[in-house]
Design an enzyme around this catalytic site. Structure first.
Site, PDB file in Angstrom:
ATOM      1  N   LYS A   1      36.788 -31.461 -35.722  1.00 53.19           N
ATOM      2  CA  LYS A   1      35.432 -31.894 -35.378  1.00 53.19           C
ATOM      3  C   LYS A   1      34.431 -31.348 -36.400  1.00 53.19           C
ATOM      4  CE  LYS A   1      35.500 -32.662 -30.426  1.00 53.19           C
ATOM      5  NZ  LYS A   1      34.739 -32.456 -29.177  1.00 53.19           N
TER       6      LYS A   1
ATOM      7  N   LYS B   1      39.915 -28.101 -34.770  1.00 56.58           N
ATOM      8  CA  LYS B   1      40.005 -29.218 -33.811  1.00 56.58           C
ATOM      9  C   LYS B   1      39.738 -30.565 -34.482  1.00 56.58           C
ATOM     10  CE  LYS B   1      37.650 -28.446 -29.953  1.00 56.58           C
ATOM     11  NZ  LYS B   1      36.611 -27.869 -29.036  1.00 56.58           N
TER      12      LYS B   1
HETATM   13  N1  C2G Z   1      33.004 -34.536 -21.175  1.00 58.20           N
HETATM   14  C1  C2G Z   1      32.752 -35.353 -20.073  1.00 58.20           C
HETATM   15  N2  C2G Z   1      32.165 -36.564 -20.257  1.00 58.20           N
HETATM   16  C2  C2G Z   1      31.805 -36.981 -21.496  1.00 58.20           C
HETATM   17  C3  C2G Z   1      32.038 -36.157 -22.615  1.00 58.20           C
HETATM   18  C4  C2G Z   1      32.646 -34.922 -22.426  1.00 58.20           C
HETATM   19  O1  C2G Z   1      33.077 -34.984 -18.928  1.00 58.20           O
HETATM   20  N3  C2G Z   1      31.222 -38.210 -21.623  1.00 58.20           N
HETATM   21  C5  C2G Z   1      33.656 -33.241 -20.952  1.00 58.20           C
HETATM   22  C6  C2G Z   1      34.990 -33.113 -21.688  1.00 58.20           C
HETATM   23  O2  C2G Z   1      36.042 -33.710 -20.939  1.00 58.20           O
HETATM   24  C7  C2G Z   1      35.133 -31.597 -21.785  1.00 58.20           C
HETATM   25  C8  C2G Z   1      33.676 -31.112 -21.880  1.00 58.20           C
HETATM   26  O3  C2G Z   1      32.844 -32.209 -21.461  1.00 58.20           O
HETATM   27  O4  C2G Z   1      35.733 -31.073 -20.593  1.00 58.20           O
HETATM   28  C9  C2G Z   1      33.299 -30.713 -23.293  1.00 58.20           C
HETATM   29  O5  C2G Z   1      33.600 -31.799 -24.148  1.00 58.20           O
HETATM   30  P1  C2G Z   1      33.697 -31.500 -25.731  1.00 58.20           P
HETATM   31  O6  C2G Z   1      32.496 -30.766 -26.167  1.00 58.20           O
HETATM   32  O7  C2G Z   1      34.092 -32.774 -26.413  1.00 58.20           O
HETATM   33  O8  C2G Z   1      34.890 -30.458 -25.769  1.00 58.20           O
HETATM   34  P2  C2G Z   1      36.372 -30.662 -26.335  1.00 58.20           P
HETATM   35  O9  C2G Z   1      36.335 -31.029 -27.769  1.00 58.20           O
HETATM   36  O10 C2G Z   1      37.084 -31.497 -25.375  1.00 58.20           O
HETATM   37  O11 C2G Z   1      36.881 -29.140 -26.319  1.00 58.20           O
HETATM   38  O12 C2G Z   1      40.166 -25.777 -25.667  1.00 58.20           O
HETATM   39  C10 C2G Z   1      39.511 -26.900 -25.098  1.00 58.20           C
HETATM   40  C11 C2G Z   1      38.549 -27.528 -26.081  1.00 58.20           C
HETATM   41  O13 C2G Z   1      37.674 -26.572 -26.628  1.00 58.20           O
HETATM   42  C12 C2G Z   1      37.780 -28.652 -25.405  1.00 58.20           C
END
Ligand code: C2G
Length: 129
Positions: A46, A44
């Site tokens: 990250k 991803k």
């Molecule tokens: N999120 C949120 N508000 C934030 C940060 C994150 O609502 N300020 C939500 C994101 O939209 C996501 C969840 O928290 O739905 C997890 O965010 P991440 O850990 O950044 O996950 P991500 O990299 O988006 O991974 O297959 C899907 C991926 O694994 C999603």
């Protein structure tokens, strides 16, 4: 029993994650999280700070989360949703539209992200301390 499934990295667990999980929990009776493995996070693009086993323990300690399984690739969602008996698949709206292909087996929901907080921003703040 309404099962809600979501996915994410949940690195440096923060208020944006908490608020999302709280809202998702309110959509059903059971909330299950597909947690990105350390290896999948590399895919991803990250660089995680907190390793998978600790991120999993943190999520399982959250009152809104009922279970956690490992997310290892983009393509496993359909199988996961069927295995978990998911009724709702939900993500923050930075993913809006990306998972609409799953609408034949679950209700797909995108919820507004919490503004002004992110793992990336936290890393920047920490690096400047
Ligand atoms: N999120 C949120 N508000 C934030 C940060 C994150 O609502 N300020 C939500 C994101 O939209 C996501 C969840 O928290 O739905 C997890 O965010 P991440 O850990 O950044 O996950 P991500 O990299 O988006 O991974 O297959 C899907 C991926 O694994 C999603």
């Amino acid at each position: 029993m309404t099962t809600v499934v979501t996915y994410g990295t949940f690195d440096l667990f923060h208020i944006g994650h908490v608020r999302l999980l709280k809202r998702l929990h309110s959509l059903g009776d059971r909330l299950v999280v597909g947690l990105s493995s350390d290896e999948f996070n590399t895919v991803k693009g990250k660089n995680v700070v907190i390793p998978y086993e600790d991120r999993k323990e943190i999520l399982l300690s959250c009152r809104y989360v009922d279970d956690v399984f490992q997310e290892n690739c983009w393509e496993q969602k359909r199988d996961d949703l069927e295995r978990e008996g998911a009724d709702i698949f939900a993500m923050g709206d930075d993913w809006i539209g990306k998972f609409d292909d799953l609408q034949d087996i679950v209700k797909v929901v995108y919820l507004p992200r919490t503004q002004d907080v992110s793992t990336t921003e936290l890393k920047t703040v920490i690096s400047e301390i």
